[in-house]
Design a protein around this motif. Structure first.
Motif, PDB file in Angstrom:
ATOM      1  N   THR A  60      30.848 -81.420  -6.495  1.00 23.89           N
ATOM      2  CA  THR A  60      29.625 -82.173  -6.256  1.00 23.89           C
ATOM      3  C   THR A  60      28.705 -81.408  -5.312  1.00 23.89           C
ATOM      4  OG1 THR A  60      30.905 -84.206  -6.506  1.00 23.89           O
ATOM      5  CG2 THR A  60      28.732 -84.409  -5.499  1.00 23.89           C
ATOM      6  N   GLU A  61      29.276 -80.875  -4.245  1.00 26.68           N
ATOM      7  CA  GLU A  61      28.460 -80.184  -3.248  1.00 26.68           C
ATOM      8  C   GLU A  61      27.850 -78.894  -3.789  1.00 26.68           C
ATOM      9  OE1 GLU A  61      31.787 -82.358  -1.006  1.00 26.68           O
ATOM     10  OE2 GLU A  61      31.514 -81.298  -2.897  1.00 26.68           O
ATOM     11  N   MET A  62      28.552 -78.224  -4.694  1.00 25.22           N
ATOM     12  CA  MET A  62      28.021 -76.990  -5.274  1.00 25.22           C
ATOM     13  C   MET A  62      26.832 -77.257  -6.179  1.00 25.22           C
ATOM     14  SD  MET A  62      31.722 -75.256  -6.040  1.00 25.22           S
ATOM     15  CE  MET A  62      31.158 -73.907  -7.074  1.00 25.22           C
ATOM     16  N   GLY A  63      26.722 -78.485  -6.669  1.00 27.19           N
ATOM     17  CA  GLY A  63      25.589 -78.852  -7.506  1.00 27.19           C
ATOM     18  C   GLY A  63      25.720 -78.376  -8.938  1.00 27.19           C
ATOM     19  N   HIS A  64      26.241 -77.196  -9.144  1.00 22.26           N
ATOM     20  CA  HIS A  64      26.467 -76.627 -10.470  1.00 22.26           C
ATOM     21  C   HIS A  64      27.588 -75.616 -10.325  1.00 22.26           C
ATOM     22  CE1 HIS A  64      25.873 -74.154 -14.099  1.00 22.26           C
ATOM     23  NE2 HIS A  64      25.238 -75.189 -14.605  1.00 22.26           N
ATOM     24  N   SER A  65      28.331 -75.420 -11.385  1.00 26.34           N
ATOM     25  CA  SER A  65      29.389 -74.417 -11.359  1.00 26.34           C
ATOM     26  C   SER A  65      28.836 -73.071 -10.908  1.00 26.34           C
ATOM     27  CB  SER A  65      30.012 -74.265 -12.747  1.00 26.34           C
ATOM     28  OG  SER A  65      30.503 -75.506 -13.205  1.00 26.34           O
ATOM     29  N   ALA A  66      29.566 -72.393 -10.040  1.00 23.54           N
ATOM     30  CA  ALA A  66      29.156 -71.065  -9.589  1.00 23.54           C
ATOM     31  C   ALA A  66      29.804 -69.961 -10.410  1.00 23.54           C
ATOM     32  CB  ALA A  66      29.506 -70.883  -8.111  1.00 23.54           C
ATOM     33  N   PHE A  67      30.868 -70.312 -11.158  1.00 21.31           N
ATOM     34  CA  PHE A  67      31.623 -69.339 -11.948  1.00 21.31           C
ATOM     35  C   PHE A  67      31.605 -69.746 -13.419  1.00 21.31           C
ATOM     36  CE2 PHE A  67      33.399 -69.605  -7.723  1.00 21.31           C
ATOM     37  CZ  PHE A  67      33.619 -68.281  -7.346  1.00 21.31           C
ATOM     38  N   GLN A  68      31.866 -68.747 -14.272  1.00 16.76           N
ATOM     39  CA  GLN A  68      31.946 -69.055 -15.698  1.00 16.76           C
ATOM     40  C   GLN A  68      32.869 -68.065 -16.386  1.00 16.76           C
ATOM     41  OE1 GLN A  68      28.615 -68.118 -18.261  1.00 16.76           O
ATOM     42  NE2 GLN A  68      28.889 -70.005 -19.431  1.00 16.76           N
ATOM     43  N   ILE A  69      33.681 -68.591 -17.292  1.00 14.90           N
ATOM     44  CA  ILE A  69      34.482 -67.757 -18.184  1.00 14.90           C
ATOM     45  C   ILE A  69      34.588 -68.490 -19.508  1.00 14.90           C
ATOM     46  CG2 ILE A  69      36.692 -68.754 -17.424  1.00 14.90           C
ATOM     47  CD1 ILE A  69      37.925 -65.961 -17.822  1.00 14.90           C
ATOM     48  N   THR A  70      34.567 -67.747 -20.608  1.00 11.57           N
ATOM     49  CA  THR A  70      34.674 -68.359 -21.933  1.00 11.57           C
ATOM     50  C   THR A  70      35.958 -67.891 -22.599  1.00 11.57           C
ATOM     51  OG1 THR A  70      32.278 -68.519 -22.213  1.00 11.57           O
ATOM     52  CG2 THR A  70      33.615 -68.577 -24.209  1.00 11.57           C
ATOM     53  N   HIS A  71      36.750 -68.854 -23.038  1.00  7.45           N
ATOM     54  CA  HIS A  71      38.014 -68.562 -23.722  1.00  7.45           C
ATOM     55  C   HIS A  71      37.832 -68.718 -25.224  1.00  7.45           C
ATOM     56  CE1 HIS A  71      40.191 -68.533 -19.930  1.00  7.45           C
ATOM     57  NE2 HIS A  71      39.665 -69.712 -19.629  1.00  7.45           N
ATOM     58  N   ARG A  72      38.408 -67.784 -25.952  1.00  4.49           N
ATOM     59  CA  ARG A  72      38.493 -67.847 -27.410  1.00  4.49           C
ATOM     60  C   ARG A  72      39.948 -67.620 -27.800  1.00  4.49           C
ATOM     61  NH1 ARG A  72      33.910 -65.058 -25.948  1.00  4.49           N
ATOM     62  NH2 ARG A  72      31.929 -65.701 -26.903  1.00  4.49           N
ATOM     63  N   GLN A  73      40.231 -67.790 -29.076  1.00  5.47           N
ATOM     64  CA  GLN A  73      41.604 -67.568 -29.528  1.00  5.47           C
ATOM     65  C   GLN A  73      42.032 -66.125 -29.331  1.00  5.47           C
ATOM     66  OE1 GLN A  73      40.988 -69.323 -33.496  1.00  5.47           O
ATOM     67  NE2 GLN A  73      42.627 -70.762 -33.029  1.00  5.47           N
ATOM     68  N   SER A  74      41.071 -65.208 -29.301  1.00  7.35           N
ATOM     69  CA  SER A  74      41.388 -63.782 -29.186  1.00  7.35           C
ATOM     70  C   SER A  74      41.475 -63.296 -27.752  1.00  7.35           C
ATOM     71  CB  SER A  74      40.328 -62.961 -29.925  1.00  7.35           C
ATOM     72  OG  SER A  74      39.033 -63.205 -29.364  1.00  7.35           O
ATOM     73  N   THR A  75      41.154 -64.149 -26.758  1.00  8.62           N
ATOM     74  CA  THR A  75      41.163 -63.724 -25.370  1.00  8.62           C
ATOM     75  C   THR A  75      42.421 -64.220 -24.666  1.00  8.62           C
ATOM     76  OG1 THR A  75      39.857 -65.669 -24.737  1.00  8.62           O
ATOM     77  CG2 THR A  75      38.652 -63.649 -25.224  1.00  8.62           C
ATOM     78  N   ASP A  76      42.770 -63.551 -23.559  1.00 11.72           N
ATOM     79  CA  ASP A  76      44.032 -63.880 -22.903  1.00 11.72           C
ATOM     80  C   ASP A  76      43.951 -63.702 -21.386  1.00 11.72           C
ATOM     81  OD1 ASP A  76      46.662 -64.764 -22.998  1.00 11.72           O
ATOM     82  OD2 ASP A  76      47.447 -62.721 -22.938  1.00 11.72           O
ATOM     83  N   ARG A  77      42.846 -64.101 -20.780  1.00  6.75           N
ATOM     84  CA  ARG A  77      42.710 -64.013 -19.324  1.00  6.75           C
ATOM     85  C   ARG A  77      42.802 -65.434 -18.758  1.00  6.75           C
ATOM     86  NH1 ARG A  77      40.827 -59.946 -16.074  1.00  6.75           N
ATOM     87  NH2 ARG A  77      39.897 -58.845 -17.837  1.00  6.75           N
ATOM     88  N   TYR A  78      43.999 -65.793 -18.312  1.00  4.06           N
ATOM     89  CA  TYR A  78      44.246 -67.142 -17.817  1.00  4.06           C
ATOM     90  C   TYR A  78      44.829 -67.082 -16.409  1.00  4.06           C
ATOM     91  CZ  TYR A  78      43.291 -69.066 -22.478  1.00  4.06           C
ATOM     92  OH  TYR A  78      42.696 -69.445 -23.652  1.00  4.06           O
TER      93      TYR A  78
END
Length: 553
Positions: free
Chosen positions: A344-362
């Motif tokens: 709530t305090e950040m107002g908006h996400s400061a980070f972003q990552i997009t996962h697909r079936q072909s990606t493996d960064r968890y």
């Protein structure tokens, strides 16, 4: 030279912000006949599940602004909104900002006794309620220190105002407060957070109005609580981008029917994108997704807590996405999941990552910061940044940050260090610049010798390695000089509840943290304490568990 696009005009309009989106769309020539927002309830006779045009939306907001103005509500007046439906929440939010008042949005799942104290602390001049929530506030002492008792306004009456009598739209300054939302209340009392005209719109201006447009029609569905900052942002970004938006009033999980309400809405409305919190994805992942028609979904958008890999993988296995082939554009199975940890305090996400079936960064990777966000991982003792690979406290500088806590300057300034806002999260950064969230600072447990138990990371690893566990909660306590951990397991359908999974869970967590695991009992959903937004209240879980251990001992 061609005529500037609407988005170009909006980006250039420095007066545009979270408090005047409707007015600015009309000012920049958007047709009042264009579809705007769809609600899952009737709005003043307009049927549910049918889009309100921009003109009709403005008319219904103006009616409420006129109604409130007749009752004395005006500039800088704080007014609480404690309702059930997304329509009542958003229409009254827009009406109050029309007047220059300050809407204080309350999650409809906030318990009545908590709501009374919350309203009292807000020191509002009025509170908008529906039939469900009026009994919680009626007859209670709601006057804060030095304030008059607030008036209770019935949300069902407010659409009867005369739109023609609405005053001119208030002209906001960038720093004007336009909304008070609240934290998840994981320790009991939610904290009121105040957002400005510019801060609650900053991310929309920086990224949502500049990102490439889809080649196909965009239909977004919000399963976010309307009373959350993310709900307001989702509303405004859809309006500015002229995307179709459906706002749900029940989000599944603790709000509705264990996620089935969200799936029903997807099948009915056919969205291309779905917004939600981590609790929503946990509930959906527990259901038979293969048996539902979810092909319309191209992307799932998460904010709030980081989503678990086990839940993400279930979701990206369904839905569909377009891709180019030698035969041209075709639609193939599989969707994307955009994870954006925020608060709530950040107002908006400061980070972003997009996962697909072909990606493996968890393993709780939250990606990299947006360009508008400056992130530092800090040692609180020295105030210095920690090196790559070392866990530090997240400090954030961002135009999206809230102004602070309403009527609470002590905690407003306590969360600042060296010019950064301390989010309360613990993360480390790898050599490639990716950030990994390990826990909330209040939930992490020091084990000694430089070792820690990070409860969120432990839960992530249990879920990733135990396919018959659909969700879990780590509860740790001290027994003498030792830390003893119980991992409360909620099982997938068909899993054997009599199997002792303690060894598997201990191995999944690993290291010194894994060695603290004493047991891994199977529990029911009713045994997990949730806050109004669906977050697990680990503080109360620890208290309950300690009480139970004391009674049994």
């Amino acid at each position: 030279m061609g005529t500037p696009s609407l988005r170009t005009k909006l980006i250039a309009d420095t007066d545009l912000g979270a408090g005047n989106v409707l007015a600015k769309l009309h000012e920049h020539g958007v047709s009042p006949d264009e579809p705007a927002i769809t609600f899952d309830v009737d709005v003043d006779g307009h049927p549910a599940w049918t889009a309100l045009t921009l003109g009709a939306l403005s008319d219904r907001v103006a009616a409420r602004a006129a109604w409130l103005r007749e009752r004395g509500i005006g500039r800088r007046d704080p007014v609480a909104i404690y309702v059930t439906s997304a329509a009542d929440c958003f229409l009254n939010y827009l009406a109050l900002t029309w007047l220059g008042a300050i809407p204080a949005l309350m999650n409809g799942n906030m318990p009545g006794d908590v709501a009374v104290e919350f309203v009292r602390r807000l020191r509002v001049v009025g509170a908008i309620v529906d039939d469900v929530h009026r009994p919680h506030l009626a007859g209670q002492d709601l006057a804060g220190q030095g304030s008059e008792p607030p008036l209770l306004f019935d949300a069902a009456d407010m659409g009867g105002g005369d739109p023609a009598q609405a005053p001119p739209h208030y002209r906001h300054h960038a720093d004007d407060p336009v909304a008070v939302t609240h934290s998840s209340g994981t320790t009991r009392m939610p904290t009121p957070v105040v957002h400005s005209h510019s801060s609650l719109f900053a991310a929309i201006r920086a990224i949502r109005l500049t990102e490439p447009r889809s080649h196909e029609p965009v239909r977004h569905m919000s399963a976010l609580p309307a009373a959350h900052a993310a709900g307001i942002i989702t509303l405004n970004q859809a309006l500015c981008n002229r995307y179709e938006l459906l706002c749900l009033s029940a989000q599944g999980g603790p709000f509705g029917n264990n996620g089935s309400a969200v799936l029903d809405a997807i099948e009915r409305w056919r969205p291309t994108g779905v917004f939600g919190f981590a609790v929503t994805w946990a509930e959906l992942a527990a259901l038979d997704l293969a048996g539902r028609d979810l092909d319309s979904v191209r992307v799932w958008f998460n904010t709030g807590d980081c989503a678990h890999e086990a839940h993400v993988r279930r979701l990206i296995a369904v839905g569909s996405h377009p891709t180019w082939t030698s035969q041209g554009m075709v639609t193939v199975p599989g969707s994307r999941f955009t994870d954006g940890i925020g608060s709530t305090e950040m107002g908006h996400s400061a980070f972003q990552i997009t996962h697909r079936q072909s990606t493996d960064r968890y393993d709780r990777c939250v990606g990299k910061p947006y360009a508008f966000a400056e992130v530092a991982l800090l040692d609180l003792e020295t105030g210095e940044q920690v090196p790559d690979g070392q866990v530090g406290h997240v400090g954030l500088k961002s135009p999206t940050l809230a102004l602070g806590y309403w009527n609470d300057s002590v905690n407003t300034f306590r969360t600042r260090l060296g010019g950064y806002y301390l989010t309360g999260d613990l993360m480390y950064r790898d050599e490639q610049g990716y950030y990994y969230h390990v826990d909330r600072a209040v939930d992490a447990v020091e084990l000694g010798g430089g070792e820690w138990l990070y409860t969120a990371l432990a839960e992530e690893r249990v879920l990733a390695r135990c396919p018959d566990v659909r969700d879990c909660t780590v509860v740790a306590r001290r027994v003498g000089d030792e830390v003893v951990t119980e991992v409360l397991l909620m099982l997938a359908r068909g899993a054997d509840p009599d199997v002792d999974r303690t060894g598997v869970v201990r191995e999944a967590i690993g290291g010194a943290a894994g060695r603290t695991v004493r047991s891994a009992p199977v529990v029911n959903e009713d045994d997990i304490v949730l806050g109004p937004t669906g977050k697990v209240r680990k503080f109360l879980m620890r208290q309950r568990h300690l009480a139970a251990v004391g009674q049994s001992g």
